[in-house]
Scaffold this active site. Structure first.
Site, PDB file in Angstrom:
ATOM      1  N   GLY A   1      -2.540  -6.969  -9.043  1.00  0.00           N
ATOM      2  CA  GLY A   1      -3.489  -8.076  -8.934  1.00  0.00           C
ATOM      3  C   GLY A   1      -4.348  -8.311 -10.153  1.00  0.00           C
ATOM      4  O   GLY A   1      -5.043  -9.332 -10.241  1.00  0.00           O
TER       5      GLY A   1
ATOM      6  N   ARG B   1       0.851  -1.183   0.000  1.00  0.00           N
ATOM      7  CA  ARG B   1       0.000   0.000   0.000  1.00  0.00           C
ATOM      8  C   ARG B   1       0.892   1.239   0.000  1.00  0.00           C
ATOM      9  O   ARG B   1       1.931   1.279   0.654  1.00  0.00           O
ATOM     10  CB  ARG B   1      -0.924   0.033   1.224  1.00  0.00           C
ATOM     11  CG  ARG B   1      -2.098  -0.945   1.145  1.00  0.00           C
ATOM     12  CD  ARG B   1      -3.100  -0.490   0.084  1.00  0.00           C
ATOM     13  NE  ARG B   1      -4.295  -1.328   0.023  1.00  0.00           N
ATOM     14  CZ  ARG B   1      -4.456  -2.336  -0.816  1.00  0.00           C
ATOM     15  NH1 ARG B   1      -3.468  -2.671  -1.642  1.00  0.00           N
ATOM     16  NH2 ARG B   1      -5.585  -3.029  -0.830  1.00  0.00           N
TER      17      ARG B   1
ATOM     18  N   HIS C   1      -0.567   0.620 -10.007  1.00  0.00           N
ATOM     19  CA  HIS C   1      -1.373  -0.237  -9.130  1.00  0.00           C
ATOM     20  C   HIS C   1      -2.095  -1.316  -9.944  1.00  0.00           C
ATOM     21  O   HIS C   1      -3.324  -1.404  -9.932  1.00  0.00           O
ATOM     22  CB  HIS C   1      -2.381   0.595  -8.332  1.00  0.00           C
ATOM     23  CG  HIS C   1      -2.858  -0.098  -7.083  1.00  0.00           C
ATOM     24  ND1 HIS C   1      -3.352   0.573  -5.995  1.00  0.00           N
ATOM     25  CD2 HIS C   1      -2.935  -1.426  -6.754  1.00  0.00           C
ATOM     26  CE1 HIS C   1      -3.696  -0.286  -5.057  1.00  0.00           C
ATOM     27  NE2 HIS C   1      -3.454  -1.509  -5.494  1.00  0.00           N
TER      28      HIS C   1
ATOM     29  N   ASP D   1       4.513  -0.160  -7.379  1.00  0.00           N
ATOM     30  CA  ASP D   1       3.195  -0.368  -7.989  1.00  0.00           C
ATOM     31  C   ASP D   1       2.134   0.434  -7.246  1.00  0.00           C
ATOM     32  O   ASP D   1       1.054   0.659  -7.780  1.00  0.00           O
ATOM     33  CB  ASP D   1       2.815  -1.850  -7.984  1.00  0.00           C
ATOM     34  CG  ASP D   1       1.509  -2.114  -8.714  1.00  0.00           C
ATOM     35  OD1 ASP D   1       1.396  -1.690  -9.882  1.00  0.00           O
ATOM     36  OD2 ASP D   1       0.596  -2.715  -8.121  1.00  0.00           O
TER      37      ASP D   1
ATOM     38  N   GLU E   1      -2.326   8.543  -4.522  1.00  0.00           N
ATOM     39  CA  GLU E   1      -2.699   7.663  -5.620  1.00  0.00           C
ATOM     40  C   GLU E   1      -4.114   8.004  -6.094  1.00  0.00           C
ATOM     41  O   GLU E   1      -5.020   8.066  -5.258  1.00  0.00           O
ATOM     42  CB  GLU E   1      -2.644   6.212  -5.156  1.00  0.00           C
ATOM     43  CG  GLU E   1      -2.715   5.202  -6.272  1.00  0.00           C
ATOM     44  CD  GLU E   1      -2.448   3.781  -5.789  1.00  0.00           C
ATOM     45  OE1 GLU E   1      -3.340   2.916  -6.013  1.00  0.00           O
ATOM     46  OE2 GLU E   1      -1.383   3.540  -5.187  1.00  0.00           O
TER      47      GLU E   1
END
Length: 307
Positions: free
Chosen positions: A275, A225, A272, A248, A253
């Site tokens: 995943g 995070r 980001h 990432d 953000e």
């Protein structure tokens, strides 16, 4: 009739996992277009992307289960009532996040940005002697399922992997260090991979003191995070050329277009995306199906967050 809201058509999920339980009404909610019947929602899967308000759960009086589409639940946690089960999507992002962590590590250690830039200029300018992954000491800070997935993938790279968790324990590969040991671990770390969730104890963990303890030339990889890292402190170190970063996740953000981190030397940024791979949805659908089946049967859900 009890409603299930999720950002997927029922047929889309059933193509992967087979029939979902009957006796429920399934509605698609994409975060923008709210279906009818919010008072009857008992099982809610918030959208993974999009503008959905995490506080929407407070308008669902019949709510019994919230199935987060991600391993992290920090955005939902303040809003989900204590008598509503809040479940993590454990394992959904393990392969994607582990793959990107290794991709960022390799890209930084083997200086991929340099070679990509040379390709664009059509230049053949060889350079040897850059940092390797082999024989480097790699700290993994955050040793849940994703941290362990990173460890498994690093096993073939002939590096010294040092796992770090909240408290010391024995893990699947041996000793796991506690965060209280970081002052003695950081000075010998060539690479630090951050994969911790955002909690009061991890926010700002990677601060100026943490970074100053790292040796010159060390690499920080953050796939956890953004707020775990003090951006100003990191920016000072990479701008000075003492440390490198592969990120990432960042804070703030999304990163504003004029933010100096974009052009900081020795820094790689991805937006980001760790995943978001083809492995994500099938894994999430299997968790949704299992917890729906358990809900209808009156059984406790899997991956419920202890609160």
């Amino acid at each position: 009739m009890a409603q299930v809201w999720m950002d997927y058509d029922r047929s889309e999920v059933e193509e992967v996992v087979g029939p979902l339980p009957d006796g429920l009404t399934y509605a698609r909610y994409d975060g923008e277009h709210e279906p009818d019947g919010i008072d009857e929602v008992e099982f809610y899967v918030p959208p993974y992307f999009g503008p959905a308000d995490p506080a929407l759960v407070t308008r669902m009086p019949a709510l019994k289960v919230v199935q987060a589409p991600s391993a992290g639940v920090d955005q939902l946690l303040p809003h989900v009532p204590a008598d509503v089960a809040l479940c993590r999507a454990a394992g959904v992002h393990d392969p994607g996040t582990a793959e990107l962590a290794l991709g960022l590590l390799l890209a930084a250690q083997r200086d991929f940005p340099r070679w990509f830039a040379q390709q664009q200029r059509q230049e053949w300018d060889q350079f040897n002697g850059g940092p390797s992954v082999a024989d480097r000491r790699v700290l993994i800070i955050g040793y849940g399922s994703i941290g362990q997935a990173i460890h498994r993938r690093l096993d073939g790279f002939e590096c010294d992997v040092v796992p770090v968790a909240t408290t010391a324990r024995t893990g699947p590969y041996g000793a796991v260090h506690g965060v209280d040991e970081l002052p003695s671990l950081l000075p010998d770390a060539d690479v630090v991979i951050i994969v911790t969730p955002l909690t009061p104890s991890t926010e700002g963990l990677v601060d100026a003191v943490f970074l100053a303890a790292l040796p010159d030339g060390a690499l920080l990889v953050n796939v956890g995070r953004g707020k775990v890292v003090d951006t100003d402190a990191l920016l000072a170190e990479v701008t000075a050329g003492r440390l490198r970063a592969a990120l990432d996740v960042v804070d703030p953000e999304p990163l504003p277009a004029d933010h100096p981190l974009w052009t900081a030397p020795g820094t790689i940024i991805t937006p980001h995306v760790a995943g978001g791979t083809t492995a994500m949805r099938p894994r999430l659908f299997r968790i949704i199906e299992e917890n729906l089946r358990r809900y209808v049967a009156g059984e406790p859900p899997v991956h419920a967050v202890e609160r």
